[in-house]
Motif scaffolding. Sequence first.
Motif, mmCIF file in Angstrom:
data_model
loop_
_atom_site.group_PDB
_atom_site.id
_atom_site.type_symbol
_atom_site.label_atom_id
_atom_site.label_comp_id
_atom_site.label_asym_id
_atom_site.label_seq_id
_atom_site.Cartn_x
_atom_site.Cartn_y
_atom_site.Cartn_z
ATOM 1 N N THR A 190 -0.963 -17.469 30.535
ATOM 2 C CA THR A 190 -0.185 -16.656 31.481
ATOM 3 C C THR A 190 -0.723 -16.792 32.901
ATOM 4 N N ILE A 195 -1.198 -22.816 34.627
ATOM 5 C CA ILE A 195 0.248 -23.077 34.519
ATOM 6 C C ILE A 195 0.672 -24.102 35.574
ATOM 7 N N LEU A 207 7.140 -24.642 38.088
ATOM 8 C CA LEU A 207 6.443 -23.355 38.144
ATOM 9 C C LEU A 207 7.456 -22.285 38.521
ATOM 10 N N TYR A 210 6.834 -15.791 40.503
ATOM 11 C CA TYR A 210 7.367 -14.476 40.141
ATOM 12 C C TYR A 210 7.496 -13.549 41.351
ATOM 13 N N ASN A 221 2.594 -12.877 45.849
ATOM 14 C CA ASN A 221 1.395 -12.057 45.614
ATOM 15 C C ASN A 221 0.113 -12.745 46.083
ATOM 16 N N ARG A 223 -3.940 -12.944 45.553
ATOM 17 C CA ARG A 223 -4.999 -12.646 44.596
ATOM 18 C C ARG A 223 -6.321 -13.247 45.053
ATOM 19 N N ASP A 287 3.020 -6.341 38.982
ATOM 20 C CA ASP A 287 2.115 -7.103 39.854
ATOM 21 C C ASP A 287 1.922 -6.380 41.193
HETATM 22 N N1 UDP Z 1 2.258 -16.104 38.760
HETATM 23 C C1 UDP Z 1 3.426 -16.808 39.035
HETATM 24 N N2 UDP Z 1 3.890 -17.682 38.091
HETATM 25 C C2 UDP Z 1 3.244 -17.891 36.895
HETATM 26 C C3 UDP Z 1 2.051 -17.170 36.634
HETATM 27 C C4 UDP Z 1 1.589 -16.281 37.596
HETATM 28 O O1 UDP Z 1 4.034 -16.638 40.082
HETATM 29 O O2 UDP Z 1 3.733 -18.678 36.067
HETATM 30 C C5 UDP Z 1 1.748 -15.170 39.787
HETATM 31 C C6 UDP Z 1 1.638 -13.745 39.296
HETATM 32 O O3 UDP Z 1 2.849 -13.055 39.502
HETATM 33 C C7 UDP Z 1 0.495 -13.220 40.158
HETATM 34 C C8 UDP Z 1 -0.389 -14.447 40.412
HETATM 35 O O4 UDP Z 1 0.435 -15.574 40.101
HETATM 36 O O5 UDP Z 1 0.999 -12.791 41.394
HETATM 37 C C9 UDP Z 1 -1.632 -14.472 39.562
HETATM 38 O O6 UDP Z 1 -1.223 -14.250 38.211
HETATM 39 P P1 UDP Z 1 -2.221 -14.384 36.982
HETATM 40 O O7 UDP Z 1 -1.451 -14.082 35.736
HETATM 41 O O8 UDP Z 1 -2.928 -15.698 37.043
HETATM 42 O O9 UDP Z 1 -3.321 -13.277 37.248
HETATM 43 P P2 UDP Z 1 -3.198 -11.674 37.457
HETATM 44 O O10 UDP Z 1 -3.365 -11.462 38.923
HETATM 45 O O11 UDP Z 1 -1.881 -11.228 36.919
HETATM 46 O O12 UDP Z 1 -4.345 -11.160 36.670
#
Ligand code: UDP
Length: 331
Positions: A190, A195, A207, A210, A221, A223, A287
């Motif tokens: 995930t 990914i 890709l 989201y 987002n 991070r 998120d």
């Molecule tokens: N994300 C995305 N597409 C994907 C997987 C993740 O846009 O296929 C985005 C997700 O919405 C978040 C960021 O990438 O904003 C990091 O997601 P991840 O699941 O790696 O870590 P999280 O911050 O949720 O623990």
Amino acid sequence: MTTTIMVAGGAGYIGSHMVQTLLAENYDVVIVDNLSTGHRQAVNPQARFYEGDTRDRQFLEKVFSQEKITAVIHMDAFSIVPESVQEPLKYFDNNVIGMVTLLEAMQKHDVHYIIFSSTAATFGNPTKIPVGDTDPQDPINPYGESKLIMEYMMRWVDQAYGIKFVALRYFNAAGALADGSIGEDHRPETHLIPIILRTAVGEQAELKIYGDDYQTPDGTNIRDYVHVMDLTQAHLLAVQYLQAGQASTCFNLGSSTGFSVKEILQAARKITGQPIPAQVAPRRGGDPDILIADNTRAKKILGWKPRYDNVEDIIQTAWNWKQKHPQGYQD
Ligand code: UDP
Ligand code: NAD
């Protein structure tokens, strides 16, 4: 005298890197893992491996009787946020009950130190950025709630039995051992970086980004990506901190810098040389706009010095792993 460390979850992504770091520093290592989400191939043959479940009291009794454990590093938990929303009891069962039985065994066998993999998810939607160690915690999913309960449990257990803990709240763990011999292989995957790299090699067509309507400069987002080997260094320092007689505490572990989904995608395109098609998709749900750790206290008190301060270097190590193991682990 040899220090024996138990890594619960040592066959997992972060656990296998933890074992690598401990062995490189000449610690004696015991791995406990039920291989529910980990991989037999990720188990380092230089460690003693006990295959079993931390909720199983008889199994733990056997391990703690056979081994003289100085400290436990707790990395054995379920951690997929959407799954936790669908199946909260699965998460409370594995994560919370697993912690109860592990702490019971530690108490019985006079093990005084535990380092715990906690998470930024304990904060929910943080009240400020960067997120400080003592900021309010208010999880918004069962996964984060289970981890917060585990933090609270350790506080009471310290008070009652003197088992000292350090909870390390990781932000976004990423990357792999630089030689690409071990790496991230969650099923289902995930996380963003693996990914993206899967898309780079054509395993998936594009890709899905989201959401691009968040309150951030490019709408995606932001991070805080922190290298897995830097995380393992912090654990080592936390063991030494407790062995020096310091008090139980919690630290936020991140790089203190944030990158948007689009920025990570751009960096990955540069490193892989691949176009990596991407399309904006609806928000995934749950998120927060931005998550960035304030790591000042971890640096000051633990003496933590993260070595990977460049997100491209982090992605490069994940790419090394992907290129060497296009299908991930074989078992
Ligand atoms: N994300 C995305 N597409 C994907 C997987 C993740 O846009 O296929 C985005 C997700 O919405 C978040 C960021 O990438 O904003 C990091 O997601 P991840 O699941 O790696 O870590 P999280 O911050 O949720 O623990
Ligand atoms: P992972 O799924 O790769 O590793 C977890 C390991 O624990 C697996 O090997 C699994 O088989 C084992 N395990 C799970 N339940 C068990 C049980 N009851 N008994 C014995 N073994 C069990 O996950 P990971 O990404 O390496 O995460 C490790 C820890 O770090 C987790 O506790 C997670 O909550 C925490 N964490 C991870 C991230 C991240 O970005 N990956 C961020 C914050 C916190």
